[in-house]
Design a protein around this motif. Sequence first.
Motif, PDB file in Angstrom:
ATOM      1  N   ASP A 142       0.845  -1.189   0.000  1.00 49.14           N
ATOM      2  CA  ASP A 142       0.000   0.000   0.000  1.00 49.14           C
ATOM      3  C   ASP A 142       0.885   1.245   0.000  1.00 49.14           C
ATOM      4  OD1 ASP A 142      -1.839   1.997   0.361  1.00 49.14           O
ATOM      5  OD2 ASP A 142      -2.689   1.206   2.223  1.00 49.14           O
ATOM      6  N   VAL A 143       0.859   1.989  -1.109  1.00 49.04           N
ATOM      7  CA  VAL A 143       1.674   3.202  -1.218  1.00 49.04           C
ATOM      8  C   VAL A 143       0.787   4.450  -1.254  1.00 49.04           C
ATOM      9  CG1 VAL A 143       3.620   2.028  -2.313  1.00 49.04           C
ATOM     10  CG2 VAL A 143       1.779   2.964  -3.745  1.00 49.04           C
ATOM     11  N   SER A 144      -0.439   4.324  -0.742  1.00 45.94           N
ATOM     12  CA  SER A 144      -1.373   5.456  -0.755  1.00 45.94           C
ATOM     13  C   SER A 144      -0.815   6.654  -0.009  1.00 45.94           C
ATOM     14  CB  SER A 144      -2.709   5.038  -0.135  1.00 45.94           C
ATOM     15  OG  SER A 144      -3.273   3.944  -0.823  1.00 45.94           O
ATOM     16  N   ALA A 145      -0.194   6.395   1.146  1.00 48.65           N
ATOM     17  CA  ALA A 145       0.330   7.510   1.945  1.00 48.65           C
ATOM     18  C   ALA A 145       1.382   8.284   1.168  1.00 48.65           C
ATOM     19  CB  ALA A 145       0.911   6.981   3.251  1.00 48.65           C
ATOM     20  N   ARG A 146       2.232   7.556   0.440  1.00 50.30           N
ATOM     21  CA  ARG A 146       3.260   8.231  -0.359  1.00 50.30           C
ATOM     22  C   ARG A 146       2.623   9.123  -1.414  1.00 50.30           C
ATOM     23  NH1 ARG A 146       6.912   4.046  -3.144  1.00 50.30           N
ATOM     24  NH2 ARG A 146       5.398   4.141  -4.842  1.00 50.30           N
ATOM     25  N   HIS A 147       1.574   8.636  -2.052  1.00 46.72           N
ATOM     26  CA  HIS A 147       0.899   9.436  -3.066  1.00 46.72           C
ATOM     27  C   HIS A 147       0.182  10.623  -2.437  1.00 46.72           C
ATOM     28  CE1 HIS A 147       1.195   7.129  -6.916  1.00 46.72           C
ATOM     29  NE2 HIS A 147       1.690   6.249  -6.065  1.00 46.72           N
ATOM     30  N   ASP A 149       1.096  12.167   0.281  1.00 49.08           N
ATOM     31  CA  ASP A 149       2.136  13.131   0.638  1.00 49.08           C
ATOM     32  C   ASP A 149       2.591  13.919  -0.586  1.00 49.08           C
ATOM     33  OD1 ASP A 149       2.016  12.292   3.243  1.00 49.08           O
ATOM     34  OD2 ASP A 149       3.792  11.008   3.131  1.00 49.08           O
ATOM     35  N   ALA A 150       2.741  13.198  -1.716  1.00 47.92           N
ATOM     36  CA  ALA A 150       3.163  13.867  -2.946  1.00 47.92           C
ATOM     37  C   ALA A 150       2.101  14.855  -3.414  1.00 47.92           C
ATOM     38  CB  ALA A 150       3.446  12.833  -4.035  1.00 47.92           C
ATOM     39  N   ALA A 151       0.823  14.461  -3.287  1.00 48.52           N
ATOM     40  CA  ALA A 151      -0.264  15.357  -3.689  1.00 48.52           C
ATOM     41  C   ALA A 151      -0.287  16.603  -2.810  1.00 48.52           C
ATOM     42  CB  ALA A 151      -1.601  14.629  -3.611  1.00 48.52           C
ATOM     43  N   LEU A 153       2.289  17.924  -1.299  1.00 53.33           N
ATOM     44  CA  LEU A 153       3.438  18.752  -1.673  1.00 53.33           C
ATOM     45  C   LEU A 153       3.155  19.536  -2.949  1.00 53.33           C
ATOM     46  CD1 LEU A 153       6.415  16.340  -0.888  1.00 53.33           C
ATOM     47  CD2 LEU A 153       5.789  18.436   0.336  1.00 53.33           C
ATOM     48  N   ARG A 154       2.488  18.875  -3.909  1.00 48.09           N
ATOM     49  CA  ARG A 154       2.125  19.580  -5.146  1.00 48.09           C
ATOM     50  C   ARG A 154       1.156  20.713  -4.841  1.00 48.09           C
ATOM     51  NH1 ARG A 154       2.032  14.337  -7.292  1.00 48.09           N
ATOM     52  NH2 ARG A 154      -0.233  14.221  -7.080  1.00 48.09           N
ATOM     53  N   LEU A 155       0.193  20.434  -3.940  1.00 42.95           N
ATOM     54  CA  LEU A 155      -0.765  21.472  -3.583  1.00 42.95           C
ATOM     55  C   LEU A 155      -0.065  22.656  -2.937  1.00 42.95           C
ATOM     56  CD1 LEU A 155      -3.762  22.268  -3.404  1.00 42.95           C
ATOM     57  CD2 LEU A 155      -3.834  21.160  -1.164  1.00 42.95           C
ATOM     58  N   LEU A 156       0.870  22.368  -2.039  1.00 39.04           N
ATOM     59  CA  LEU A 156       1.616  23.442  -1.391  1.00 39.04           C
ATOM     60  C   LEU A 156       2.439  24.226  -2.406  1.00 39.04           C
ATOM     61  CD1 LEU A 156       2.847  21.630   1.842  1.00 39.04           C
ATOM     62  CD2 LEU A 156       1.145  23.465   1.710  1.00 39.04           C
ATOM     63  N   ALA A 157       3.007  23.522  -3.372  1.00 37.73           N
ATOM     64  CA  ALA A 157       3.853  24.180  -4.373  1.00 37.73           C
ATOM     65  C   ALA A 157       3.053  25.084  -5.295  1.00 37.73           C
ATOM     66  CB  ALA A 157       4.599  23.137  -5.194  1.00 37.73           C
ATOM     67  N   TYR A 158       1.752  24.804  -5.465  1.00 35.22           N
ATOM     68  CA  TYR A 158       0.947  25.526  -6.436  1.00 35.22           C
ATOM     69  C   TYR A 158      -0.082  26.465  -5.805  1.00 35.22           C
ATOM     70  CZ  TYR A 158       2.738  22.471 -10.126  1.00 35.22           C
ATOM     71  OH  TYR A 158       3.544  21.822 -11.017  1.00 35.22           O
ATOM     72  N   THR A 159      -0.143  26.515  -4.485  1.00 35.12           N
ATOM     73  CA  THR A 159      -1.196  27.284  -3.815  1.00 35.12           C
ATOM     74  C   THR A 159      -0.614  28.444  -3.030  1.00 35.12           C
ATOM     75  OG1 THR A 159      -2.532  25.274  -3.625  1.00 35.12           O
ATOM     76  CG2 THR A 159      -3.142  27.125  -2.217  1.00 35.12           C
ATOM     77  N   ASP A 160      -1.267  29.593  -3.135  1.00 37.71           N
ATOM     78  CA  ASP A 160      -0.901  30.726  -2.297  1.00 37.71           C
ATOM     79  C   ASP A 160      -1.419  30.448  -0.893  1.00 37.71           C
ATOM     80  OD1 ASP A 160      -0.156  33.510  -1.652  1.00 37.71           O
ATOM     81  OD2 ASP A 160      -2.323  33.753  -1.464  1.00 37.71           O
TER      82      ASP A 160
END
Length: 323
Positions: A142-147, A149-151, A153-160
């Motif tokens: 189960d790698v759901s947690a890794r995904h 976490d990645a999601a 991080l992407r949200l943080l990178a793209y959100t004010d």
Amino acid sequence: MPKQDLAADLGGDDTLMSRLSLDLTSDSSTSLIDMLDLLPMGVQIDDLDHRTLYVNDKFTEMLGYTLDDIADLEDWFLQAYPNPAERAAIRADWQARLAHAAATQTEIPTIERTLTCKNGEAKVIEFYVRRIGNHYIYLNTDVSARHNDAAELRLLAYTDPLTNVSNRRHFFEIAEPLTAMIGQPLAALMFDLDHFKALNDQHGHRIGDEVLAEVAARCRAVLRSTDHIARLGGEEFGILLPNCSRANAAEIAERLRRVVAATPASSRSGDVSVTISIGGVSVARTPVDIDTLMSQADRALYAAKRAGRNQIQFFDGLDPDSK
């Protein structure tokens, strides 16, 4: 198949035993099953006809399915991938992987799939598949947690972080495919808060931040689902309006202006009156250069400021020498 029978079957598979580096006797073969049940990953064993012979305890704990639920590959596909179109695509991909591995005498690469557990929960599972003798061995993690976490991080990178709308970087990434489309109308708006420096000076920057966040939320609420709003910096925002005519863009801009001006923004120090000035630009057909488009919207915004604020100006109505 009962675990005792499977143990005997696996114990008689010389290839499997050699790959596992185990020399099992009939008395010890059951211990192989005991060891598989202790593994921290899901284990599934199929025969060459893809009938499931065994799943370990971790497999059932992780996915909810028991051996009775997935007697063969078709049962597995029906339950793990309930969407018919997705199921057909995944089945075709799996058959192609099997055929390629057989034709090239290579191993099947590790696969990641989002599947549906017995309780309806979606999980991202990493499958490691190997043929050993007369069996297919699946190791499932189960790698759901890794995904997730990645999601995040992407949200943080793209959100004010202040306003929870897109940031400048994300705005221009979204703009790239929109401005490159062939023959589609596109409009862009830029707006900022009128007299925002005076607001900060009078109420403080914390109140100014609260007002920015509320204005962004109000504007996002009246936009279409296909529109994209971003904080470009300070009190300045940009909006992309795909497949939007000049007339429709003007209507949207007016809704934005009204929703901000109609009600004072709430803050910890009380209500704060605020208005916005909006500059707009539209093109009947893309492709178009995004930098040029936003520069024209910026010129229109400054024209709205000079004309008295709390209003809208479009670039096509400007004196070409004005700025």
